[in-house]
Every structure is written in C-alpha cells, then in structure tokens.
Design a protein around this motif. Sequence first.
Motif, PDB file in Angstrom:
ATOM      1  N   GLN A 130       1.112  -1.202  -0.096  1.00  0.00           N
ATOM      2  CA  GLN A 130      -0.402  -0.177  -0.193  1.00  0.00           C
ATOM      3  C   GLN A 130       0.989   0.896  -0.053  1.00  0.00           C
ATOM      4  O   GLN A 130       0.214   2.036  -0.753  1.00  0.00           O
ATOM      5  CB  GLN A 130      -0.832   0.019   1.484  1.00  0.00           C
ATOM      6  CG  GLN A 130      -2.244  -0.924   1.374  1.00  0.00           C
ATOM      7  CD  GLN A 130      -2.801  -1.023   2.107  1.00  0.00           C
ATOM      8  OE1 GLN A 130      -3.157  -1.220   3.210  1.00  0.00           O
ATOM      9  NE2 GLN A 130      -3.892   0.013   2.637  1.00  0.00           N
ATOM     10  N   SER A 133       1.876   2.054  -3.293  1.00  0.00           N
ATOM     11  CA  SER A 133       1.713   2.635  -4.007  1.00  0.00           C
ATOM     12  C   SER A 133       1.276   4.261  -4.037  1.00  0.00           C
ATOM     13  O   SER A 133       0.217   4.677  -5.335  1.00  0.00           O
ATOM     14  CB  SER A 133      -0.273   1.631  -4.623  1.00  0.00           C
ATOM     15  OG  SER A 133      -0.750   2.061  -2.970  1.00  0.00           O
ATOM     16  N   ASP A 134       1.487   4.454  -2.726  1.00  0.00           N
ATOM     17  CA  ASP A 134       1.648   6.091  -3.168  1.00  0.00           C
ATOM     18  C   ASP A 134       2.330   7.220  -3.678  1.00  0.00           C
ATOM     19  O   ASP A 134       1.741   7.797  -4.220  1.00  0.00           O
ATOM     20  CB  ASP A 134       1.319   6.575  -1.395  1.00  0.00           C
ATOM     21  CG  ASP A 134      -0.606   6.320  -1.033  1.00  0.00           C
ATOM     22  OD1 ASP A 134      -1.221   5.683  -1.702  1.00  0.00           O
ATOM     23  OD2 ASP A 134      -0.314   6.400   0.585  1.00  0.00           O
ATOM     24  N   GLU A 320       8.061  10.948 -10.863  1.00  0.00           N
ATOM     25  CA  GLU A 320       7.624  10.619  -9.503  1.00  0.00           C
ATOM     26  C   GLU A 320       8.399  10.874  -8.381  1.00  0.00           C
ATOM     27  O   GLU A 320       8.425  11.184  -6.564  1.00  0.00           O
ATOM     28  CB  GLU A 320       7.813   8.497  -9.231  1.00  0.00           C
ATOM     29  CG  GLU A 320       6.902   8.324 -10.213  1.00  0.00           C
ATOM     30  CD  GLU A 320       5.338   7.771  -9.609  1.00  0.00           C
ATOM     31  OE1 GLU A 320       5.100   8.873  -8.456  1.00  0.00           O
ATOM     32  OE2 GLU A 320       4.520   7.564 -10.745  1.00  0.00           O
ATOM     33  N   LYS A 348      -1.469   0.506 -17.861  1.00  0.00           N
ATOM     34  CA  LYS A 348      -2.268   0.369 -16.712  1.00  0.00           C
ATOM     35  C   LYS A 348      -1.389   1.380 -15.992  1.00  0.00           C
ATOM     36  O   LYS A 348      -1.944   2.088 -15.062  1.00  0.00           O
ATOM     37  CB  LYS A 348      -1.592  -1.133 -15.773  1.00  0.00           C
ATOM     38  CG  LYS A 348      -2.708  -1.190 -14.521  1.00  0.00           C
ATOM     39  CD  LYS A 348      -1.927  -2.924 -14.155  1.00  0.00           C
ATOM     40  CE  LYS A 348      -2.914  -2.611 -12.733  1.00  0.00           C
ATOM     41  NZ  LYS A 348      -2.341  -2.259 -11.519  1.00  0.00           N
ATOM     42  N   ILE A 349      -0.821   1.899 -15.761  1.00  0.00           N
ATOM     43  CA  ILE A 349       0.584   2.650 -15.432  1.00  0.00           C
ATOM     44  C   ILE A 349      -0.321   4.027 -15.238  1.00  0.00           C
ATOM     45  O   ILE A 349      -0.678   4.448 -14.125  1.00  0.00           O
ATOM     46  CB  ILE A 349       1.954   3.070 -15.675  1.00  0.00           C
ATOM     47  CG1 ILE A 349       2.733   3.822 -15.026  1.00  0.00           C
ATOM     48  CG2 ILE A 349       2.087   3.578 -17.017  1.00  0.00           C
ATOM     49  CD1 ILE A 349       3.921   4.050 -15.155  1.00  0.00           C
ATOM     50  N   ARG A 351      -3.613   4.622 -15.056  1.00  0.00           N
ATOM     51  CA  ARG A 351      -5.017   4.003 -14.290  1.00  0.00           C
ATOM     52  C   ARG A 351      -4.139   4.255 -13.540  1.00  0.00           C
ATOM     53  O   ARG A 351      -4.955   5.725 -12.269  1.00  0.00           O
ATOM     54  CB  ARG A 351      -5.861   3.412 -14.939  1.00  0.00           C
ATOM     55  CG  ARG A 351      -6.186   3.306 -15.976  1.00  0.00           C
ATOM     56  CD  ARG A 351      -7.008   2.010 -16.560  1.00  0.00           C
ATOM     57  NE  ARG A 351      -7.720   1.471 -15.746  1.00  0.00           N
ATOM     58  CZ  ARG A 351      -9.222  -0.106 -15.593  1.00  0.00           C
ATOM     59  NH1 ARG A 351      -7.997  -1.151 -16.330  1.00  0.00           N
ATOM     60  NH2 ARG A 351      -9.318   0.209 -14.959  1.00  0.00           N
ATOM     61  N   ASP A 352      -3.105   3.948 -12.507  1.00  0.00           N
ATOM     62  CA  ASP A 352      -2.779   4.356 -11.360  1.00  0.00           C
ATOM     63  C   ASP A 352      -2.560   5.455 -11.036  1.00  0.00           C
ATOM     64  O   ASP A 352      -2.501   6.310 -10.238  1.00  0.00           O
ATOM     65  CB  ASP A 352      -1.863   3.294 -10.974  1.00  0.00           C
ATOM     66  CG  ASP A 352      -1.795   1.459 -11.379  1.00  0.00           C
ATOM     67  OD1 ASP A 352      -3.022   1.910 -11.177  1.00  0.00           O
ATOM     68  OD2 ASP A 352      -1.408   0.346 -11.599  1.00  0.00           O
ATOM     69  N   ASN A 355      -5.745   7.592 -10.566  1.00  0.00           N
ATOM     70  CA  ASN A 355      -5.836   7.484  -8.947  1.00  0.00           C
ATOM     71  C   ASN A 355      -5.164   8.477  -8.224  1.00  0.00           C
ATOM     72  O   ASN A 355      -5.963   8.671  -7.467  1.00  0.00           O
ATOM     73  CB  ASN A 355      -6.550   5.873  -8.864  1.00  0.00           C
ATOM     74  CG  ASN A 355      -6.415   5.533  -7.884  1.00  0.00           C
ATOM     75  OD1 ASN A 355      -7.903   6.596  -6.997  1.00  0.00           O
ATOM     76  ND2 ASN A 355      -6.042   3.944  -7.232  1.00  0.00           N
ATOM     77  N   ARG A 356      -3.569   8.020  -8.143  1.00  0.00           N
ATOM     78  CA  ARG A 356      -3.435   8.597  -6.741  1.00  0.00           C
ATOM     79  C   ARG A 356      -3.432  10.325  -7.391  1.00  0.00           C
ATOM     80  O   ARG A 356      -3.793  11.233  -6.239  1.00  0.00           O
ATOM     81  CB  ARG A 356      -1.800   8.721  -7.783  1.00  0.00           C
ATOM     82  CG  ARG A 356      -1.280   6.721  -7.452  1.00  0.00           C
ATOM     83  CD  ARG A 356      -0.639   6.574  -7.374  1.00  0.00           C
ATOM     84  NE  ARG A 356       0.919   6.952  -7.387  1.00  0.00           N
ATOM     85  CZ  ARG A 356       2.102   7.856  -7.730  1.00  0.00           C
ATOM     86  NH1 ARG A 356       2.364   7.430  -9.268  1.00  0.00           N
ATOM     87  NH2 ARG A 356       2.801   8.715  -7.357  1.00  0.00           N
ATOM     88  N   TYR A 371      -9.492  11.165 -15.626  1.00  0.00           N
ATOM     89  CA  TYR A 371      -9.767   9.757 -15.040  1.00  0.00           C
ATOM     90  C   TYR A 371     -10.978   9.079 -16.038  1.00  0.00           C
ATOM     91  O   TYR A 371     -10.030   7.944 -16.779  1.00  0.00           O
ATOM     92  CB  TYR A 371      -9.370  10.275 -13.609  1.00  0.00           C
ATOM     93  CG  TYR A 371      -9.460   8.630 -12.811  1.00  0.00           C
ATOM     94  CD1 TYR A 371      -9.017   7.757 -13.478  1.00  0.00           C
ATOM     95  CD2 TYR A 371     -10.062   8.969 -11.799  1.00  0.00           C
ATOM     96  CE1 TYR A 371      -9.265   6.796 -12.545  1.00  0.00           C
ATOM     97  CE2 TYR A 371      -9.600   8.169 -10.974  1.00  0.00           C
ATOM     98  CZ  TYR A 371      -9.172   6.864 -11.341  1.00  0.00           C
ATOM     99  OH  TYR A 371      -9.416   5.332 -10.829  1.00  0.00           O
TER     100      TYR A 371
END
Length: 840
Positions: A130, A133-134, A320, A348-349, A351-352, A355-356, A371
């Motif tokens: 978790q 992922s932040d 990042e 997929k990166i 979408r992630d 989301n963040r 989004y």
Amino acid sequence: MAETETVVDPQPSKEEEEAANGNEEHMPDVQKPSDDSDSDSDSDDETQEKAQTEALELELYNNPSNYDSHVQYIKLLRKQGDIDKLRQAREAMSALFPLSPEMWREWAKDETTMCSGEDAFLEVEKLFEQGLSDYLSVALWCDYLNFVQEYDTSVRECSTIGISKARNLFERAITAAGLHVAEGCSIWELYREFEQAIVLTIEETDSEAREKQIQRIRNLFHRQLSVPLVDMTSTLLTYKTWEADQGVTVDVNSSKCDGLPSHFVSAYQRALGMLNARADFEEKISKKDVDDSEKLKEFMTYLKFEQSSGDPARVNILYERAITEFPISSDLWLDYTRYLDKTFKTSKIVRDVYNRATRNCPWVGDLWVCYLLCLERCHASEEELSSVFEKSLQCTFSSFDEYLNVFLTRVDELRRRISASTQVEDGINYAVIRDIFQRASDYLSPHLKNTDSFLRMHSYWAHLESKLGKDMIATRGVWESLLKISGSMLEAWQGYIAMEIEMGHINEARSLYKRCYSKRFTGTGSEEICHSWVRFEREYGSLEDFDLAVQKVTPRLQELHLFKLQQENQTVGAPTDERENLVRKNLREKRKPVSSSMDEQSPAKRRKDLDQKNNKAYGNDKGHGRHLAEANEVAQVHDSKADSASTKETKNHSPRKPVIYSDQCTAFISNLSLQATDKDLRSFFNDVGGVGAIRILTDKDKRPRGLAYVDFSDDAHLAAAVEKNRQSLLGKRLSIARSDPQRGRGKKTAGRSSKFDRGEMNSEVSVESSKGRRGPQPQSAGQGHGDDVQLIGKNTFAMPRNVRALGFPSRDKPQSGEAKELGDENPKSNDEFRKMFLKG
C-alpha cells in the motif's frame, strides 16, 4: 502477537545510546532519589495528552477531511503506545488520504515489532505494498526488501520458491526506483548482497551452479554500472575487487577500466557521461534551503531535459520524484498525466497515476475528467466508471463549470457506449443518461442559469432525447424546463425554435414565436425576435401567417422604438438651468467637473452676469439703470474686441461640453471591487436585463473609486436590479440603491446665496480684485450698503459679521491720496489690532 506490547519509537537520549554501545560501566552507579514533583509532572502530562486526544477525536468526528488533525492524532497515539487506536487511526486516514513515505515506514516498523506468525507477516507485507503505491520511496523499498529477507522463511532459507520470490521483488524495485540517480544505488547493492549470499549456500562440488551464480552477480554489476547513478567510481572499484576475488587480473586500485570487457567499458563510459550531464540538475533539486516554488521550477527544468533525451522510463522516475516532493501541486499532476496520456495511453500505469492524482488533488475538475476518459480508453467496467464519477461529485471544485464538465464527460462516455453497442450491456440504457442530465440541471440551475454553458447542456440533452431516447415529448420537456429557468434568455427560445424547424415541426415553431415575440429581452433581443418571426413566416408560412406576424410585431416594434427614443432623450438631453447642473454635479460626486471661474467666461458673458447682479443690488432705480446702460455701451466696444479675439483663439480649442446625466432610472453601486469592469457589471445584471450606460467613477488619476452608476431602460428593470443588493461580485458584496439626484438638496437658507449653501467661495470677486479692477463690487444677498463685512478673498466667509478683514478699507470713510488711488489702506499691526479690540 503480544497484546500488551506497546509501540515505542522516541529518539534515544545520549545516555541510552552509550548504554546500547556497552558503556554502562562509565555510568555512575547511584540510585536517583524519587521525587514527588516528578510523579506530579508525569500525571499532568498524561492529563494534558488525554485532553489533546479527546479534542482531536472530536475534531476528526466533525471534520474527517482535516489532514493535519489526522497527523497530530496519529503522532499522539504513537507516543502513548495505544496500539488498537493507533491502527484504527492510520487505517481511517489512509482511506481518505495518501500517506507520506515516512508515515508508511513508521506504520510498517510498528507492525513489524509485533510480527509473529504467517498472518502477521502477510499483513505487514500488505502495508508495504500500500505504501509503495502512494509515492516513490527508495527507503521504503529497502525496508520492504529487508523485511522479506528477514521474516519470510522461504527466502531466509534460500529455497527455490523463496529465491524466485525475492528476485521478482528485487526486479520490481529496480524497475520502480533503480533509475533514481541520487538513491537508486541502495537497491542495487541490496540485490547484489542477496545474490552473493546465495553463493555461500551452493556446495563446492557443484561447480556448474556456482559458476552460474557468479555470472549472475557479474551481470548485476554490469547492469548497475550502465545506469547513471551517484558514486559510480566507488561501485567500479567494488566490482574490480570482486573480479579479482574470482581470479581475474585487474588493478583494484585504479578507477580505469583496464582489463574489463570492452562492451562493459563502453556502457560504463556512456553512463558516466549521462551522470555528468545531470549532475547540475541533481544538485539544484537536492538543496535544502531553497524555496519550494524555486525547487519546483528546477524540477520542471530537469523534466524538460529528460523529455528531450527521449527515455520514458527516466522521465517517469523523475516525475515520481517530483510528485513525492510536491504531492499537492495540481499543475505538476496535470503535466504528469498529460505526458502519460501522450506516451503510454492505455497502459495500467496511467490509470494508477490518475487514481493517485485525484486522491492528492481532488479539488481539480480537469483531473477527474481526464481520469474518466482514461478509464474509457482502457475499456474499464461500468462499475468502475460509475464509482469514479460518483467520487468526483463529492469533491469541492473551484467553479460550477467544472462540475458541468464532469457531468458531460460521463454523458459522452455513456452515449458512445450505447451508440457503438448493438445490445444493451451491463444494464446500460438511455435512462442512465437522462438521470445524469436531470441531476446536473437540478444542481447547476441556481448557479448557471442564463449562461451559455447551461444552454448548451440542455441543447445536448434535448438532442439525445430525440436521437437516442426517441421521445419527442421528453425532448420538448427539456426545452420547457430550460425556459422555466432561463425564460428571459433569447438564445433559449432561439434554440428551441431552431430544433422544431430542423425537425419539420412548423406549427410548433410558430406557436413558440407567438409566445415569445412580446417578451422583454436584453439589448436588441426583443427587436431581433420580432424580425426573426417575420423571416420565418416569409420562408415557411402562408400569406395569412405572414400578415398575422406583421400585424403582431409592427406595434411591438413601434413601442420598442419609442421606448428607445425616450431613453436616449433622458440620457443625452441636458437641463437648461445652470444652477441645477452645478448642484447635480456636486451631489453626484463631481463626475464631470465644470469650471465656474470667470477667467473661462467670454467678456460678453461676464458683462451679462455683472448687469444682472447690479440690477439686483440697486433695485428699480432708473437713474442707476440709465448710467449702467451707458456704461454697458462703452463696455460693449471693449467686449466686442475681446470677443472677436477670443473667437479666433477658441476655434481650434473650443471646450468640450460636459455630458449631463439625468439619473432618472439609475442604480447607484458602492463597495465595488477595484478590478471590476463594465463587462463585469453588465454580466452581473444580465439576468435582470435592460442595462444601458455604465459609469465607473474614478479619481483624478483615473483609478477606480469602488463606485458606479448603471442606467436601466425602465423602472421595472431598475427595481429588479435593486433586489440584487448585497449580492457578491468579484468577492465583494455590492450595495445597490436607486440613484436620487434630488436627495440632500434641502431648502436654501434665507439671506444666503446658493454658492454659500454649497460651501463655495465668491471666486468672481477675488478674481477681479486680483486683476486690480475698481468697479462696483457685487454684494451678497441680504447684505446692506452699511455693512462692514466685505466678502473678498478665500476665507472671509467664516469671519464674525461685525469684524472686517485686516487691511481692507471701510466704504463709510473717504479715502485720500495714494490709498484712494490704490483702493486700499495700510494694514494694521498686531498691537493696533489688539488695542482696537480692548477699546471695544
């Protein structure tokens, strides 16, 4: 897991560090006496901490979105060692906000101290996942890798399954943070240490497996040294030492690549050159004493450089790093997501990251819109799209147009999916679109009515009701609901009529014209709708329809034309009474100051004013009138010459006549923002209509004073404008009242001229005396010939009535000699003036 064990992570004191290092023998073996004050102090601290905890719990109950309160609450619980409450507080906060890498490390560390059993290990492992992922954090990756090697039995025992698991985790870490220029080498070193530890578990007799593992370690060195990372020279020396241990002849004390494979040398030299090119950027973004805005600017410069190099992996790592430093910079997130949309599109990166982004900056409507579009490109399920859409509506955006954009983006996605699908999928039908439109209208109508964006939404809605819903009654219902909300908006009627004409419903369009031709619209809208009806009947109607339209609109157009002329006369016509103009000028804050100085009057004008004042002063005395007439004939000769000269002079420099405002139907506005413009005021009164001229008052330097006058076409529009009193424009509450020029013009005081009522000086007398003229001086009303007071000069109006100004003669006493010629007598000294008062 021990239930009574507490979490303690304070900074150790100097004595504790010495004790941990085996220096207990240096400590004095003396027992400190107990002190009641210490126990009292501890009790007070506990009471204070308990009060703080209760206050924070109440605050979070009332306002769960308070980020700082969450942080303080977690710190306080961690200090108290309340494990259950601490865990609940962390879970509650992580459900609302992304936690910083430091908070994730503390949480994982606290849970690791209580790690016992397979279930506990899995929970801590989930925490690490978790946290990673932040935000990007090399330190958190290292903690995770060390935790797995220490607490995972299969990895610790170097079983086949354990080794495979560890290598997969190391490769993930290399992909996520191995290109981190400043800190990435830490992960590479851990990876090499793990592989070197495996060598020790291989039996000496298994030379094939041993050689294979050595080659794996060599490849790791080569991979690391082909990436620009800090301390590359130190890593090179470590690699040469390791090669020497394997029997390769190399100079372990030299930083050169002699004796190493050529392909490795070229890769190392290229990486070293890349590191040198980035050294300056790394130095600037790593400074600690730099302002955040300046540091963010340096990051953006660094990002442009990386983008020009064309390596998406390196650009992604740098984004990042920047996000970790500035997690709530909406501009940075928007720039990052735009780059990903352009580079990776459906990965997929992307979408992630979206989301963040929406978790860190939920108040940015553009992020939610992008989004939703990203999810549509990735063919996300209807459940996920609906969930993201509903989350976006719970956020607080800076403008209502952002909410509208989110609504329309969701409608667009549904429309495309329904149009492209041959069958209803996932329970999607047009009723979902209708529901979204209705929610948007209910929520936005109080804020966006009479706006183009609100009109476009209803037009889009009606179009979909017709094309997808196949329901003409519902289509007309959309337009009727818009007219109910924004019926005073001409474009709403025009859009409704245009739709009916496009669909061939001529009678329905005609009935709409009959409903709206007599309505009052802003600007020239009323005339425009009348002419539009006539054109419509010319193109689509019969002769009877055309005649009826002309019969209806002709008196309406005449009425509008007459009303327009009346308004022009009221605003342009100037009153003939000059004194009325002067009073209005002062009452209306001197919007157009008019000079009253006699220097600016023509000689004929001065002579005329002088005649009127003399006639008033001497009454109906015919002798005086005859003498004055003779004097005027002489003066005419002089004035005619002056007039001819002044006429020539003013042909090219004629003064502009002041514009006089009647303020018959005008609103006076105060507390106006200094940044407000005519356009802002016109937009503010757009829903009222009937706005005419707008005048924003300024000072002599043309700076706004926060005051304005707005003319309206009639009293009905003015009354509607006054009802908007105390509403906000540009962040300030306006004060709106009807302008009344007659207010404050009370009755004139008997025996005093209007100029003294307004506090003005007798500038005519002072101007003439300054020029040395000796003619008869005009007297103020109510003042006899025997009065000693002579109102000459600038400040004489405030003097006592039985005292004349120093240095001016009395007209009762004859003057002689030089004083008579000069029209003056010697001024009295201070002593003489004092004696005069003492005698009195």
